[in-house]
Design a protein around this motif. Structure first.
Motif, PDB file in Angstrom:
ATOM      1  N   GLY A 321      -4.642   3.330   9.152  1.00  0.00           N
ATOM      2  CA  GLY A 321      -4.813   4.704   9.616  1.00  0.00           C
ATOM      3  C   GLY A 321      -6.226   5.246   9.505  1.00  0.00           C
ATOM      4  N   ALA A 322      -7.161   4.405   9.058  1.00  0.00           N
ATOM      5  CA  ALA A 322      -8.526   4.904   8.827  1.00  0.00           C
ATOM      6  C   ALA A 322      -9.375   4.820  10.106  1.00  0.00           C
ATOM      7  CB  ALA A 322      -9.184   4.110   7.708  1.00  0.00           C
ATOM      8  N   ARG A 323     -10.483   5.562  10.051  1.00  0.00           N
ATOM      9  CA  ARG A 323     -11.444   5.585  11.159  1.00  0.00           C
ATOM     10  C   ARG A 323     -12.847   5.499  10.562  1.00  0.00           C
ATOM     11  NH1 ARG A 323     -14.423   9.445  14.245  1.00  0.00           N
ATOM     12  NH2 ARG A 323     -14.368   9.061  16.506  1.00  0.00           N
ATOM     13  N   GLN A 324     -13.712   4.695  11.170  1.00  0.00           N
ATOM     14  CA  GLN A 324     -15.082   4.547  10.683  1.00  0.00           C
ATOM     15  C   GLN A 324     -16.036   4.476  11.866  1.00  0.00           C
ATOM     16  OE1 GLN A 324     -15.627   1.590   7.655  1.00  0.00           O
ATOM     17  NE2 GLN A 324     -17.827   1.471   7.910  1.00  0.00           N
ATOM     18  N   THR A 325     -17.162   5.200  11.727  1.00  0.00           N
ATOM     19  CA  THR A 325     -18.187   5.197  12.767  1.00  0.00           C
ATOM     20  C   THR A 325     -19.424   4.480  12.252  1.00  0.00           C
ATOM     21  OG1 THR A 325     -17.380   7.275  13.709  1.00  0.00           O
ATOM     22  CG2 THR A 325     -19.642   6.621  14.264  1.00  0.00           C
ATOM     23  N   ILE A 326     -19.946   3.551  13.043  1.00  0.00           N
ATOM     24  CA  ILE A 326     -21.171   2.836  12.669  1.00  0.00           C
ATOM     25  C   ILE A 326     -22.120   2.823  13.864  1.00  0.00           C
ATOM     26  CG2 ILE A 326     -20.150   1.401  10.871  1.00  0.00           C
ATOM     27  CD1 ILE A 326     -19.867  -0.842  12.837  1.00  0.00           C
ATOM     28  N   GLY A 327     -23.409   2.873  13.576  1.00  0.00           N
ATOM     29  CA  GLY A 327     -24.408   2.923  14.632  1.00  0.00           C
ATOM     30  C   GLY A 327     -25.380   1.758  14.551  1.00  0.00           C
ATOM     31  N   LYS A 328     -26.106   1.556  15.643  1.00  0.00           N
ATOM     32  CA  LYS A 328     -27.027   0.430  15.725  1.00  0.00           C
ATOM     33  C   LYS A 328     -28.160   0.759  16.689  1.00  0.00           C
ATOM     34  CE  LYS A 328     -28.260  -3.970  15.208  1.00  0.00           C
ATOM     35  NZ  LYS A 328     -28.654  -4.546  13.906  1.00  0.00           N
ATOM     36  N   ASP A 329     -29.372   0.324  16.321  1.00  0.00           N
ATOM     37  CA  ASP A 329     -30.515   0.335  17.226  1.00  0.00           C
ATOM     38  C   ASP A 329     -30.888  -1.113  17.507  1.00  0.00           C
ATOM     39  OD1 ASP A 329     -30.886   3.068  17.538  1.00  0.00           O
ATOM     40  OD2 ASP A 329     -32.071   3.233  15.707  1.00  0.00           O
ATOM     41  N   HIS A 330     -30.915  -1.481  18.768  1.00  0.00           N
ATOM     42  CA  HIS A 330     -31.239  -2.852  19.174  1.00  0.00           C
ATOM     43  C   HIS A 330     -32.553  -2.843  19.939  1.00  0.00           C
ATOM     44  CE1 HIS A 330     -30.398  -6.994  20.543  1.00  0.00           C
ATOM     45  NE2 HIS A 330     -31.004  -6.609  21.662  1.00  0.00           N
ATOM     46  N   ALA A 331     -33.561  -3.518  19.386  1.00  0.00           N
ATOM     47  CA  ALA A 331     -34.878  -3.539  20.016  1.00  0.00           C
ATOM     48  C   ALA A 331     -34.857  -4.393  21.281  1.00  0.00           C
ATOM     49  CB  ALA A 331     -35.919  -4.078  19.040  1.00  0.00           C
ATOM     50  N   ILE A 332     -35.451  -3.888  22.341  1.00  0.00           N
ATOM     51  CA  ILE A 332     -35.624  -4.647  23.587  1.00  0.00           C
ATOM     52  C   ILE A 332     -37.122  -4.735  23.834  1.00  0.00           C
ATOM     53  CG2 ILE A 332     -35.122  -4.771  26.047  1.00  0.00           C
ATOM     54  CD1 ILE A 332     -32.547  -3.327  25.565  1.00  0.00           C
ATOM     55  N   ARG A 333     -37.698  -5.805  23.365  1.00  0.00           N
ATOM     56  CA  ARG A 333     -39.153  -5.975  23.382  1.00  0.00           C
ATOM     57  C   ARG A 333     -39.489  -7.412  23.758  1.00  0.00           C
ATOM     58  NH1 ARG A 333     -37.711  -5.736  17.816  1.00  0.00           N
ATOM     59  NH2 ARG A 333     -38.078  -7.738  16.764  1.00  0.00           N
ATOM     60  N   PRO A 334     -40.741  -7.694  24.048  1.00  0.00           N
ATOM     61  CA  PRO A 334     -41.114  -9.065  24.458  1.00  0.00           C
ATOM     62  C   PRO A 334     -40.801 -10.095  23.372  1.00  0.00           C
ATOM     63  CG  PRO A 334     -42.890  -7.516  24.948  1.00  0.00           C
ATOM     64  CD  PRO A 334     -41.885  -6.768  24.114  1.00  0.00           C
ATOM     65  N   ILE A 335     -40.146 -11.178  23.765  1.00  0.00           N
ATOM     66  CA  ILE A 335     -39.907 -12.311  22.880  1.00  0.00           C
ATOM     67  C   ILE A 335     -40.133 -13.583  23.690  1.00  0.00           C
ATOM     68  CG2 ILE A 335     -38.277 -11.150  21.331  1.00  0.00           C
ATOM     69  CD1 ILE A 335     -36.003 -12.400  22.906  1.00  0.00           C
ATOM     70  N   THR A 336     -40.407 -14.681  22.992  1.00  0.00           N
ATOM     71  CA  THR A 336     -40.763 -15.923  23.697  1.00  0.00           C
ATOM     72  C   THR A 336     -39.558 -16.610  24.313  1.00  0.00           C
ATOM     73  OG1 THR A 336     -40.575 -17.168  21.629  1.00  0.00           O
ATOM     74  CG2 THR A 336     -42.762 -16.302  22.205  1.00  0.00           C
ATOM     75  N   THR A 337     -38.347 -16.278  23.848  1.00  0.00           N
ATOM     76  CA  THR A 337     -37.164 -17.011  24.289  1.00  0.00           C
ATOM     77  C   THR A 337     -36.405 -16.322  25.419  1.00  0.00           C
ATOM     78  OG1 THR A 337     -35.908 -15.937  22.517  1.00  0.00           O
ATOM     79  CG2 THR A 337     -36.822 -18.134  22.066  1.00  0.00           C
ATOM     80  N   ARG A 338     -36.914 -15.189  25.930  1.00  0.00           N
ATOM     81  CA  ARG A 338     -36.191 -14.504  26.999  1.00  0.00           C
ATOM     82  C   ARG A 338     -37.162 -13.771  27.909  1.00  0.00           C
ATOM     83  NH1 ARG A 338     -32.863 -11.894  24.175  1.00  0.00           N
ATOM     84  NH2 ARG A 338     -31.181 -13.406  24.408  1.00  0.00           N
ATOM     85  N   VAL A 339     -36.876 -13.807  29.202  1.00  0.00           N
ATOM     86  CA  VAL A 339     -37.590 -12.992  30.173  1.00  0.00           C
ATOM     87  C   VAL A 339     -36.667 -11.860  30.577  1.00  0.00           C
ATOM     88  CG1 VAL A 339     -38.676 -12.930  32.449  1.00  0.00           C
ATOM     89  CG2 VAL A 339     -38.925 -14.963  31.007  1.00  0.00           C
TER      90      VAL A 339
END
Length: 366
Positions: A321-339
């Motif tokens: 019956g419980a409820r929990q809220t969690i947040g996240k920041d995901h960086a979208i920046r230059p990396i060598t393994t993805r274009v």
């Protein structure tokens, strides 16, 4: 800006190699070796540079392989002294791999001797491919070696899908022959070795998920913290895919009565910034549940289609019956393994391997 990988092999390193080899063989034509190895080096990438240096070794070492291998072995560091080490041994791996198949035992002994000074995981693979039974019979003995680099070579060099190296199709098809090697190293005292074992098992899981899930199931009972960490890392691909048996190995059952509401805080993200999002998770069931919460971002590819990448996030236990809220920041920046490409991307929330919520966001490229 990070230094290009190709610069790990450079003219100064070639000159050092020439000096070490000359000390082992005074009649070695060091000048010719340096000239051949550095020819047009600035136009070559890392593995091309290694190939060029290997060709220079072929041209300047004795044509007799036994004699050449003896020189290379004597050019290795003695105790803590100078000698061939580090990235200089990448082209040596290639030399042994190309020329040493006719001297099987001699070559494996040389690769074992050089691995404490760099690694021989690239060099031994051609020997495994050429005569798997003979090679594994020798390599299996390395699991008890006093040197942890040699023990790691036994697991890393036999990985079916080792990055940067030739694939071992027979072991991709049937990895059973290397399981005794991995089992022998399961509780190795060195984390460096255990990580290699985990990576090999993860390789196997990509083709034989049931085999790895079963291996983990058999060896997780009463496992030490170190072994449990290894088995968890070995299961990472299976866990990201929501493999039910792998989830069960770590105490995660199929979620029941779990709801998730996803909120995108930044529906338009400028490249270089962060995607902000949060989820509200509810447990409508009558019992508490352990939840493994991950998320997948479906990135836009050059052709406009989407390709997912799963990211680990959080584990929680949610009461009935419980409820929990969690947040996240995901960086979208230059990396060598993805274009990155602009357009509408998608994010999915995975709870115990199942998609529980999804939403779109736009990526804007300046």
């Amino acid at each position: 800006m990070a230094e290009p990988l190709k610069n790990l092999l450079h003219p100064g390193l070639v000159k050092d190699m020439a000096g070490h080899i000359s000390r082992a063989a005074p009649d070695f034509d060091a000048a010719r070796f340096v000239r051949l190895a550095t020819q047009d080096m600035d136009t070559l990438e890392l593995m091309q540079r290694a190939e060029r240096i290997k060709d220079a070794l072929t041209a300047t070492l004795p044509a007799d392989y036994a004699g050449a291998s003896d020189i290379l072995r004597r050019a290795l560091p003695a105790a803590d002294g100078p000698g061939l080490s580090g990235w200089a041994l990448l082209p040596v791996n290639q030399f042994v791999s190309q020329h040493g198949l006719g001297h099987f035992d001699l070559s494996l002994a040389l690769l074992k001797a050089l691995t404490p000074h760099f690694t021989a995981e690239f060099g031994i693979r051609r020997f495994i491919h050429a005569d798997q039974d003979r090679a594994l019979a020798e390599i299996s003995g390395w699991t008890a070696d006093a040197n942890h680099h040699v023990r790691r070579l036994a697991s890393e060099g036999t990985r079916p899908r080792l990055p940067w190296a030739m694939r071992l199709p027979a072991l991709v098809k049937d990895p059973q022959p290397i399981l005794p090697i991995l089992l022998a190293l399961l509780d190795d005292p060195e984390d460096y070795v255990r990580r290699s074992v985990a990576n090999s098992l993860n390789d196997i899981a990509k083709d034989h998920p049931s085999l790895v899930a079963g291996f983990v199931e058999r060896h997780i009972a009463d496992a030490s913290a170190e072994r449990r960490q290894l088995l968890r890392h070995a299961s990472r691909t299976l866990l990201k895919k929501g493999d039910a048996r792998a989830l069960a190995n770590f105490g995660f059952a199929a979620a029941r009565g779990i709801g998730a509401t996803l909120t995108i805080d930044t529906p338009s993200v400028v490249f270089g910034d962060r995607l902000g999002f949060s989820i509200a998770v509810t447990n409508a069931d009558t019992v508490p549940q352990r939840l493994m919460i991950d998320y997948a971002i479906h990135h836009v590819k050059a052709n406009g289609t989407l390709a997912p990448k799963v990211f680990k996030w959080k584990q929680i236990e949610l009461a009935a019956g419980a409820r929990q809220t969690i947040g996240k920041d995901h960086a979208i920046r230059p990396i060598t393994t993805r274009v990155y490409y602009p357009g509408t991307h998608r994010i999915e929330i995975l709870i115990n391997g199942a998609v529980s919520a999804a939403a779109d966001f736009d990526l804007i490229m300046d």
